[in-house]
Scaffold this active site. Structure first.
Site, short mmCIF file in Angstrom:
data_model
loop_
_atom_site.label_atom_id
_atom_site.label_comp_id
_atom_site.label_asym_id
_atom_site.label_seq_id
_atom_site.Cartn_x
_atom_site.Cartn_y
_atom_site.Cartn_z
N LYS A 1 7.99 -6.68 -0.21
CA LYS A 1 8.07 -5.89 -1.77
C LYS A 1 8.88 -4.79 -1.29
O LYS A 1 8.59 -3.95 -0.38
CB LYS A 1 6.52 -5.51 -2.02
CG LYS A 1 6.65 -4.58 -3.08
CD LYS A 1 5.38 -3.76 -3.31
CE LYS A 1 5.49 -2.51 -4.45
NZ LYS A 1 4.35 -1.90 -4.69
N GLY B 1 0.38 5.25 -8.86
CA GLY B 1 -0.79 6.07 -8.87
C GLY B 1 -1.04 7.04 -10.00
O GLY B 1 -2.25 7.84 -9.75
N GLY C 1 0.92 2.04 -12.09
CA GLY C 1 0.47 2.56 -13.16
C GLY C 1 -0.61 2.19 -13.91
O GLY C 1 -1.28 2.80 -14.73
N THR D 1 -3.96 2.00 -6.25
CA THR D 1 -4.77 3.24 -6.42
C THR D 1 -6.19 2.95 -7.56
O THR D 1 -6.89 3.55 -7.38
CB THR D 1 -4.02 4.30 -7.24
OG1 THR D 1 -3.01 4.57 -6.17
CG2 THR D 1 -4.68 5.53 -7.17
#
Length: 259
Positions: free
Chosen positions: A101, A162, A189, A211
């Protein structure tokens, strides 16, 4: 249920789960491992610069079974193409993966991607044989350029990393979906299960999050919620929603009513 089995592939690798999860911000390695298991995810992303690669000491990698999960090393914390490329090379040399990634951030406050540096890094890594999944802005032009460079997927943000704000611009995601032929994976998000379902209902191939699960009051419960949301959202997309209409349309037809 047979109808929920909907395999997909990235870079020639086949997967069943469309939920991809990160490994940071958990209270403990044990909690991380439990959340990963409950989520049903098959692709697990690990920040190369934040994980202990010295296997003589306790490491997150001790809690991730490489036979069960596909590791997706990420370049979190990199702000230049050179740093990102070096980090990917380190991951491959450490035996983690060449399935990466790619993140190249623009600044510390927003954590938005630096698309110019991202494109530069992607070109180098693809040429070196990496399977590149780039985190990018929700910009169709950038996504098309990344596809043209040979990236295996594009990962446009739903909102800042986050932030938990959800999919702030679904219209851009739809435009990207219409204009690239590689998998589109919403990255960053997502805050709750409905956000994940929305991403899937748009037609995205998958959703990546960290998150939203690790920062929840009950990460284990949220991991299960996200698993179910991704399944439901994908099934809803495949089923085909009804058209939106301005006025009511009775569920029960009026024809044949007794006068």
């Amino acid at each position: 249920m047979a109808e929920t089995v909907d395999k997909w592939s990235i870079g020639g690798r086949e997967f069943t789960s469309r939920l991809m999860v990160g490994t940071g911000k958990y209270a403990s390695f044990e909690q991380t491992a439990r959340a990963l298991e409950i989520s049903g995810a098959e692709i697990i992303t690990v920040a190369v610069r934040r994980v202990n690669l010295d296997r003589s000491k306790e490491s997150l990698l001790d809690y991730i079974d490489p036979k069960k999960y596909t590791l997706l090393p990420n370049t979190a914390g990199c702000y230049t193409a050179d740093d990102a490329v070096r980090t990917c090379r380190l991951a491959r040399e450490a035996g983690m993966s060449d399935f990466v990634k790619l993140e190249v951030l623009g600044d510390e406050k927003t954590l938005f991607p630096d698309n110019e540096e991202l494109l530069k890094a992607a070109k180098i890594l693809v040429a070196e044989g990496f399977t590149v999944l780039p985190y990018c802005s929700d910009d169709v032009i950038v996504c098309k350029k990344l596809e043209d460079l040979g990236c295996a997927a594009v990962m446009p943000l739903g909102a800042p990393i986050g932030s938990g704000l959800g999919i702030r611009n679904p219209y851009n995601i739809r435009i990207i979906l219409e204009n690239v032929s590689i998998p589109v994976i919403v990255d960053a998000g997502v805050g709750c299960a409905s956000d994940a379902a929305i991403a899937m209902e748009l037609g995205c191939a998958g959703v990546l999050m960290n998150t939203a699960i690790a920062g929840a009051q009950d990460p284990i419960a949220m991991a299960e919620a996200m698993k179910l949301a991704v399944i439901a959202g994908r099934l809803s997309f495949r089923a085909g929603r009804i058209p939106r209409k301005l006025y009511a349309n009775a569920s029960s037809p009026l024809d044949g009513l007794i006068g």
